[in-house]
Design a protein around this motif. Sequence first.
Motif, mmCIF file in Angstrom:
data_model
loop_
_atom_site.group_PDB
_atom_site.id
_atom_site.type_symbol
_atom_site.label_atom_id
_atom_site.label_comp_id
_atom_site.label_asym_id
_atom_site.label_seq_id
_atom_site.Cartn_x
_atom_site.Cartn_y
_atom_site.Cartn_z
ATOM 1 N N SER A 239 0.837 -1.198 0.000
ATOM 2 C CA SER A 239 0.000 0.000 0.000
ATOM 3 C C SER A 239 0.872 1.247 0.000
ATOM 4 N N CYS A 240 0.297 2.344 -0.474
ATOM 5 C CA CYS A 240 0.953 3.647 -0.433
ATOM 6 C C CYS A 240 0.142 4.548 0.492
ATOM 7 N N HIS A 241 0.785 5.108 1.519
ATOM 8 C CA HIS A 241 0.042 5.961 2.450
ATOM 9 C C HIS A 241 0.376 7.434 2.303
ATOM 10 N N ILE A 242 1.451 7.738 1.546
ATOM 11 C CA ILE A 242 1.752 9.140 1.234
ATOM 12 C C ILE A 242 2.118 9.221 -0.232
ATOM 13 N N PHE A 243 1.332 9.987 -0.988
ATOM 14 C CA PHE A 243 1.608 10.175 -2.403
ATOM 15 C C PHE A 243 1.644 11.665 -2.703
ATOM 16 N N ASP A 244 2.786 12.121 -3.230
ATOM 17 C CA ASP A 244 3.000 13.542 -3.513
ATOM 18 C C ASP A 244 2.628 14.415 -2.317
ATOM 19 N N GLY A 245 3.007 13.941 -1.121
ATOM 20 C CA GLY A 245 2.778 14.697 0.104
ATOM 21 C C GLY A 245 1.393 14.557 0.692
ATOM 22 N N GLN A 246 0.492 13.867 -0.003
ATOM 23 C CA GLN A 246 -0.880 13.704 0.470
ATOM 24 C C GLN A 246 -1.022 12.360 1.177
ATOM 25 N N THR A 247 -1.688 12.349 2.331
ATOM 26 C CA THR A 247 -1.899 11.114 3.086
ATOM 27 C C THR A 247 -3.087 10.347 2.527
ATOM 28 N N LEU A 248 -2.891 9.052 2.287
ATOM 29 C CA LEU A 248 -3.931 8.182 1.762
ATOM 30 C C LEU A 248 -4.280 7.103 2.781
ATOM 31 N N ASP A 249 -5.516 6.623 2.723
ATOM 32 C CA ASP A 249 -5.915 5.503 3.565
ATOM 33 C C ASP A 249 -5.292 4.210 3.048
ATOM 34 N N VAL A 250 -5.060 3.275 3.962
ATOM 35 C CA VAL A 250 -4.656 1.922 3.590
ATOM 36 C C VAL A 250 -5.930 1.094 3.535
ATOM 37 N N ALA A 251 -6.337 0.708 2.345
ATOM 38 C CA ALA A 251 -7.619 0.043 2.151
ATOM 39 C C ALA A 251 -7.598 -1.369 2.717
ATOM 40 N N PRO A 252 -8.715 -1.814 3.327
ATOM 41 C CA PRO A 252 -8.747 -3.184 3.878
ATOM 42 C C PRO A 252 -8.559 -4.256 2.820
ATOM 43 N N GLU A 253 -9.036 -4.009 1.594
ATOM 44 C CA GLU A 253 -8.840 -4.992 0.530
ATOM 45 C C GLU A 253 -7.362 -5.199 0.255
ATOM 46 N N ALA A 254 -6.586 -4.131 0.315
ATOM 47 C CA ALA A 254 -5.155 -4.232 0.060
ATOM 48 C C ALA A 254 -4.483 -5.141 1.082
ATOM 49 N N LYS A 255 -4.887 -5.027 2.335
ATOM 50 C CA LYS A 255 -4.320 -5.889 3.378
ATOM 51 C C LYS A 255 -4.658 -7.352 3.108
ATOM 52 N N ARG A 256 -5.889 -7.604 2.671
ATOM 53 C CA ARG A 256 -6.313 -8.982 2.390
ATOM 54 C C ARG A 256 -5.537 -9.560 1.215
ATOM 55 N N TRP A 257 -5.384 -8.778 0.161
ATOM 56 C CA TRP A 257 -4.644 -9.250 -1.012
ATOM 57 C C TRP A 257 -3.175 -9.472 -0.670
ATOM 58 N N GLN A 258 -2.627 -8.576 0.112
ATOM 59 C CA GLN A 258 -1.227 -8.693 0.519
ATOM 60 C C GLN A 258 -0.994 -10.005 1.255
ATOM 61 N N LEU A 259 -1.879 -10.336 2.191
ATOM 62 C CA LEU A 259 -1.750 -11.566 2.966
ATOM 63 C C LEU A 259 -1.907 -12.789 2.075
ATOM 64 N N ALA A 260 -2.869 -12.749 1.152
ATOM 65 C CA ALA A 260 -3.101 -13.893 0.267
ATOM 66 C C ALA A 260 -1.879 -14.164 -0.605
ATOM 67 N N TYR A 261 -1.233 -13.112 -1.085
ATOM 68 C CA TYR A 261 -0.028 -13.303 -1.901
ATOM 69 C C TYR A 261 1.095 -13.906 -1.079
ATOM 70 N N GLN A 262 1.314 -13.379 0.103
ATOM 71 C CA GLN A 262 2.407 -13.850 0.938
ATOM 72 C C GLN A 262 2.213 -15.295 1.367
ATOM 73 N N GLU A 263 0.959 -15.692 1.589
ATOM 74 C CA GLU A 263 0.688 -17.056 2.029
ATOM 75 C C GLU A 263 1.097 -18.100 0.998
ATOM 76 N N MET A 264 1.133 -17.723 -0.275
ATOM 77 C CA MET A 264 1.551 -18.677 -1.302
ATOM 78 C C MET A 264 3.014 -19.101 -1.146
ATOM 79 N N PHE A 265 3.799 -18.297 -0.446
ATOM 80 C CA PHE A 265 5.244 -18.538 -0.352
ATOM 81 C C PHE A 265 5.645 -19.096 1.021
ATOM 82 N N GLU A 266 4.676 -19.390 1.841
ATOM 83 C CA GLU A 266 4.982 -19.913 3.181
ATOM 84 C C GLU A 266 5.256 -21.412 3.140
#
Length: 266
Positions: A239-266
């Motif tokens: 996720s990106c939380h700062i873009f061009d100095g602007q603060t962005l939310d970390v979306a819950p979907e991004a966290k879920r996708w991140q975990l699903a990708y990482q689990e493939m390599f465990e």
Amino acid sequence: MKFNYQAGNGWQSDAQEFDDRGQQFGDGLFETVRLDGRGVAPLWQMHVERLALGLKALRFSDVAVEFVLHAIDSMAHPVGMTACKLLVTRGVGPRGYGFTPDLMPLVTVRYFNAPAFSTSPYVAGTSDIVLSTQPLLAGHKHLNRLEQVLARDSFDVEWDECIMLDSSGIVIEGCMSNVFVKLDGRWLTPEITSSGINGVVRCWLLDTNPEINVQNFGLPELNSAQGLIFTNSLVGIRSCHIFDGQTLDVAPEAKRWQLAYQEMFE
């Protein structure tokens, strides 16, 4: 006659008559692949399919494509390594841009350990390097990566990534990643038809999440983004939380996708 300059030894004669076309012209392709440390690449088939499409796009002969795919099929990844870079060039040929269909490709692989997965969000900005438009090469991971080299050299000191635009101002990708953005509750990723790389993680996300739409957007839309992520094979999904100095939310979907990708390599 050919000479190479060597530190400490000066100019030395090189007996090789011709040079590899990858070195001369960037005439080839590469894949950077994440491994699980046990000799398995969970998304290996996606990498092979993309490479095969790239070989066809670069007009490798059928014999050359068969040779490359046979070499890849015979590979056995060593245990303990978590990444590899597979590089295919058209091979050694005479000087000049022209090539003949009988050239045999050079296929090499280098193993290394990928960085550990991280959930730390990125800081990113907008690159001043504009991506060129070439539909014949769009999507393919060819060896000419000078735009990315220049973009990476232009990073601000705090950046982890950047957004790269084409000449019409459309968001295409990051310097090292593909881009996904959440706008008005919908996840979008740009078309890869005129510029950019069709990344393997991008393909995996689109295959497993049909709610993601392929749709172009410009830089102004990112000002109202509800989420922004960058993806590539080595780092996975960040996720990106700062873009061009602007603060962005970390979306819950991004966290879920991140975990699903990482689990493939465990």
